[in-house]
Design a protein around this motif. Structure first.
Motif, PDB file in Angstrom:
ATOM      1  N   GLY A 260       7.127  -1.322   4.201  1.00  0.00           N
ATOM      2  CA  GLY A 260       5.966  -0.452   4.213  1.00  0.00           C
ATOM      3  C   GLY A 260       6.293   1.013   4.018  1.00  0.00           C
ATOM      4  N   ALA A 261       5.410   1.716   3.321  1.00  0.00           N
ATOM      5  CA  ALA A 261       5.620   3.125   2.997  1.00  0.00           C
ATOM      6  C   ALA A 261       5.307   4.015   4.195  1.00  0.00           C
ATOM      7  N   THR A 262       5.921   5.202   4.205  1.00  0.00           N
ATOM      8  CA  THR A 262       5.586   6.225   5.188  1.00  0.00           C
ATOM      9  C   THR A 262       5.473   7.573   4.485  1.00  0.00           C
ATOM     10  N   GLY A 263       4.904   8.556   5.197  1.00  0.00           N
ATOM     11  CA  GLY A 263       4.769   9.903   4.666  1.00  0.00           C
ATOM     12  C   GLY A 263       3.367  10.434   4.883  1.00  0.00           C
ATOM     13  N   TRP A 264       3.225  11.742   4.808  1.00  0.00           N
ATOM     14  CA  TRP A 264       1.906  12.353   4.915  1.00  0.00           C
ATOM     15  C   TRP A 264       1.201  12.286   3.561  1.00  0.00           C
ATOM     16  N   HIS A 265      -0.058  11.903   3.591  1.00  0.00           N
ATOM     17  CA  HIS A 265      -0.841  11.894   2.364  1.00  0.00           C
ATOM     18  C   HIS A 265      -1.291  13.311   2.054  1.00  0.00           C
ATOM     19  N   SER A 266      -1.179  13.713   0.806  1.00  0.00           N
ATOM     20  CA  SER A 266      -1.617  15.040   0.389  1.00  0.00           C
ATOM     21  C   SER A 266      -2.475  14.930  -0.861  1.00  0.00           C
TER      22      SER A 266
ATOM     23  N   THR B 185       3.504  10.361  16.332  1.00  0.00           N
ATOM     24  CA  THR B 185       2.884  11.023  15.188  1.00  0.00           C
ATOM     25  C   THR B 185       3.586  10.573  13.917  1.00  0.00           C
ATOM     26  N   GLN B 186       2.798  10.185  12.935  1.00  0.00           N
ATOM     27  CA  GLN B 186       3.399   9.634  11.721  1.00  0.00           C
ATOM     28  C   GLN B 186       4.385  10.618  11.096  1.00  0.00           C
ATOM     29  N   THR B 187       5.444  10.063  10.564  1.00  0.00           N
ATOM     30  CA  THR B 187       6.529  10.859  10.007  1.00  0.00           C
ATOM     31  C   THR B 187       6.164  11.424   8.636  1.00  0.00           C
ATOM     32  N   PRO B 188       6.660  12.639   8.323  1.00  0.00           N
ATOM     33  CA  PRO B 188       6.436  13.166   6.970  1.00  0.00           C
ATOM     34  C   PRO B 188       7.399  12.574   5.940  1.00  0.00           C
ATOM     35  N   GLU B 189       8.407  11.835   6.409  1.00  0.00           N
ATOM     36  CA  GLU B 189       9.414  11.297   5.493  1.00  0.00           C
ATOM     37  C   GLU B 189       8.792  10.272   4.557  1.00  0.00           C
ATOM     38  N   ARG B 190       8.952  10.513   3.268  1.00  0.00           N
ATOM     39  CA  ARG B 190       8.404   9.587   2.274  1.00  0.00           C
ATOM     40  C   ARG B 190       9.407   8.475   2.002  1.00  0.00           C
ATOM     41  N   VAL B 191       8.987   7.233   2.235  1.00  0.00           N
ATOM     42  CA  VAL B 191       9.798   6.075   1.863  1.00  0.00           C
ATOM     43  C   VAL B 191       8.906   5.128   1.077  1.00  0.00           C
ATOM     44  N   PRO B 192       9.479   4.347   0.154  1.00  0.00           N
ATOM     45  CA  PRO B 192       8.668   3.421  -0.651  1.00  0.00           C
ATOM     46  C   PRO B 192       8.213   2.224   0.163  1.00  0.00           C
ATOM     47  N   VAL B 193       7.424   1.381  -0.468  1.00  0.00           N
ATOM     48  CA  VAL B 193       6.857   0.223   0.234  1.00  0.00           C
ATOM     49  C   VAL B 193       7.919  -0.809   0.604  1.00  0.00           C
TER      50      VAL B 193
ATOM     51  N   ASN C  32       0.841  -1.192   0.000  1.00  0.00           N
ATOM     52  CA  ASN C  32       0.000   0.000   0.000  1.00  0.00           C
ATOM     53  C   ASN C  32       0.882   1.251   0.000  1.00  0.00           C
ATOM     54  N   PRO C  33       0.828   2.072  -1.055  1.00  0.00           N
ATOM     55  CA  PRO C  33       1.577   3.331  -1.026  1.00  0.00           C
ATOM     56  C   PRO C  33       0.889   4.333  -0.108  1.00  0.00           C
ATOM     57  N   VAL C  34       1.544   5.447   0.148  1.00  0.00           N
ATOM     58  CA  VAL C  34       0.922   6.490   0.953  1.00  0.00           C
ATOM     59  C   VAL C  34      -0.383   6.908   0.284  1.00  0.00           C
TER      60      VAL C  34
ATOM     61  N   ILE D   6       2.729  -3.018  11.151  1.00  0.00           N
ATOM     62  CA  ILE D   6       2.020  -1.989  10.386  1.00  0.00           C
ATOM     63  C   ILE D   6       2.330  -0.610  10.964  1.00  0.00           C
ATOM     64  N   LYS D   7       2.582   0.349  10.090  1.00  0.00           N
ATOM     65  CA  LYS D   7       2.975   1.691  10.506  1.00  0.00           C
ATOM     66  C   LYS D   7       1.753   2.592  10.664  1.00  0.00           C
ATOM     67  N   THR D   8       1.867   3.537  11.599  1.00  0.00           N
ATOM     68  CA  THR D   8       0.800   4.515  11.814  1.00  0.00           C
ATOM     69  C   THR D   8       0.671   5.393  10.571  1.00  0.00           C
ATOM     70  N   GLN D   9      -0.517   5.387   9.974  1.00  0.00           N
ATOM     71  CA  GLN D   9      -0.735   6.107   8.723  1.00  0.00           C
ATOM     72  C   GLN D   9      -2.138   6.701   8.676  1.00  0.00           C
ATOM     73  N   SER D  10      -2.346   7.602   7.735  1.00  0.00           N
ATOM     74  CA  SER D  10      -3.676   8.183   7.510  1.00  0.00           C
ATOM     75  C   SER D  10      -3.836   8.480   6.024  1.00  0.00           C
TER      76      SER D  10
END
Length: 538
Positions: free
Chosen positions: A526-532, A514-522, A310-312, A428-432
């Motif tokens: 698993g991916a991380t980053g703020w969804h925009s 609080t979920q990190t803004p750093e974008r990393v691939p899956v 699952n991507p951001v 699983i990482k904290t995401q939104s």
């Protein structure tokens, strides 16, 4: 005067048709044989499954990004196009004689045999690709002879026009002028031969599908009957979602539940054939039938599952009510020996995953050997008759479908995805995610509703914040909580002027992270980053 040498090459359309019909015959014969023996040994599916296994991880990720859950359909369509091109090539190479095409078909058949062997289907697994190769070669030779007999009819060989012809293809119109009744007879023979092969291929393919369907699981699922858990999941409160504001429903209907796995064709295992072996570093090996499993204590849990692919902001997250046997009970009954680090699970199609023993023994986590999903036996595509469901871990390490084997072992034994560069452990990482407004969409300016979901399985969501155009963060309203193993819906309203806007969201879980803004691939865990989301207010 020297008479020019007569050219008896097949015409381009005829040569292509010979190749295509021969390929269809091969695939149909293989499908029929596989239906009688084992559906997965069908050469077409064996090659596809092997292609999945051998595809480099970046290519797999790209395929999922491009096609989503239709990636397997895209693979099958791509394979069909390649087969079509090879079939046409076989015909083109054999305009003077059948040998080149027969050799090419034989080489493709060897690929099918190698693919079947790679799938560990046993000696019987080679029967279908061998028969497919023989059928393809035989059909090609038969059709080639029929086509050449049509092109070189007796009347044509006697025709002065043919004797005086310059080298080139003998097309249908020329054959009609030169051959008269004999040419018509040759044409009818060719058409009859082609039709016979086409009908036989169609019948064989249909028969193979009927046989495969008979091995299906519809009747077996219906025979399971109602499942009554000893402990039911709490009722979902009415305020658990904000569907009117644009979020998904809290419980994902079975047809809409995401599906990501390595199975090109859905394994068909009936309850009467299913068995589970629990072995390895245990005090007592267990061997259970489905009836044995059903005699254990059943519980129901509401669980959100998330795919590591699952991507951001991606769609591969769903929630269902699962009924099953607590995996902790199974492991305690077997007796876990000291030093056991992972439960190495195996699917009937050979897929493997490794789940930390401590996670499965955790009484608060509640991992299941699931047999039911949203009130019905598991759908075939979601693992019928039995699958693993482990809250808080990405599925590739914890959610083996069509489960048949559990081995207690150490981390030295590597799994399917570990061999392809993914991480050994994958919490699983904290995401939104923002579900509305849609990216690049248009909304009326003024008061704009923003809504979405957040998740932090085994911890729970405490807060979601939203901001527009890099401005201050604003707390969103959270839907009623269900449990810490499920997603949580959120919504808020923003006053936006006309023009383009970018909104972002971030979640904070109950541990305070609080979920990190750093974008990393899956890859690898698993991916991380703020969804925009960018959209336009008009």
């Amino acid at each position: 005067m020297t008479t020019p040498k007569r050219n008896n090459r097949l015409g381009l359309p005829s040569a292509a048709l010979v190749g295509v019909l021969a390929a269809a015959s091969a695939l149909a014969a293989g499908h029929l044989a596989a239906g009688l023996i084992a559906p997965r040994s069908s050469p077409y599916l064996a090659v596809g499954n092997t292609a999945i296994d051998l595809t480099p991880q970046p290519v797999k990720s790209m395929a999922i990004d491009l096609f989503g859950t239709a990636d397997k359909v895209a693979l099958l369509v791509g394979m069909a196009l390649v087969m079509l091109l090879l079939a046409v090539a076989a015909g083109m190479l054999s305009r003077r004689g059948p040998v080149p095409g027969m050799v090419l078909i034989g080489l493709v058949g060897l690929v099918g045999m190698a693919a079947a062997a790679a799938q560990d289907l046993g000696p019987l697994g080679l029967v279908a690709p061998v028969l497919a190769t023989l059928a393809g070669v035989g059909a090609f030779d038969f059709l080639h002879r029929a086509t050449r007999a049509r092109a070189a009819s007796p009347a044509e060989r006697r025709s002065p026009e043919n004797d005086a012809a310059t080298p080139g293809d003998i097309d249908e119109q020329h054959a009609e002028r030169a051959g008269g009744d004999s040419g018509s007879t040759g044409r009818r023979r060719f058409l009859m031969s082609s039709a016979t092969v086409a009908v036989a291929a169609g019948a064989a393919g249909f028969g193979g599908q009927v046989l495969a369907d008979r091995k299906g699981v519809r009747a077996s699922r219906q025979a399971v009957g109602p499942l009554v858990p000893a402990r039911r999941a709490p009722t979902i409160p009415p305020g658990a979602d904000f569907t009117k504001s644009g979020t998904p429903p809290f419980i994902t209907p079975n047809p809409d539940f995401y599906r990501i796995d390595t199975a090109l064709s859905v394994p068909q295992v009936g309850t009467e054939d299913w068995h589970l072996r629990v072995h390895g570093m245990v005090e007592k090996e267990l061997n259970w039938t489905f009836d044995d499993l059903m005699r254990r204590r059943l519980v129901e849990k509401t669980i959100t599952m998330t795919c590591v692919s699952n991507p951001v902001g991606g769609p591969y997250i769903s929630t269902a009510n699962f009924i099953g046997v607590p995996l902790r009970d199974v492991l305690l009954e077997a007796g876990v020996r000291p030093g056991a680090e992972q439960v190495f699970s195996t699917s009937v199609d050979g897929f493997t995953a490794g789940t930390p023993v401590d996670a499965l023994l955790d009484p608060d986590r509640g991992a299941l050997l699931a047999v039911s999903m949203n009130g019905t036996p598991l759908p075939a595509e979601h693992g019928f008759p039995v699958r693993m469901v482990t809250p808080g871990l990405y599925g590739y390490v914890s959610a083996t479908k069509w489960l048949t084997d559990l081995e207690l072992t150490t981390w030295d034994k590597r799994t399917y995805w570990e061999e392809r560069g993914w991480a050994e452990r994958a919490p699983i990482k904290t995401q939104s995610r923002i579900d509305t407004p849609l990216g690049f969409g248009k909304v009326p300016a003024g008061r704009v509703t923003v809504a979405g979901i957040a998740w932090a399985q085994t911890v729970g969501i405490a807060r979601v914040e939203v901001r527009a155009d890099g401005g201050p963060w604003k707390d969103a309203q959270l839907a009623d909580p269900v449990n810490i193993d499920t997603w949580r819906m959120w919504r808020t309203e923003l006053d936006l002027s006309p023009g383009g806007h970018t909104i972002e969201c971030r979640a904070t879980d109950r541990s305070g992270y609080t979920q990190t803004p750093e974008r990393v691939p899956v890859v690898p865990d698993g991916a991380t980053g703020w969804h925009s989301v960018f959209f336009t207010a008009t």
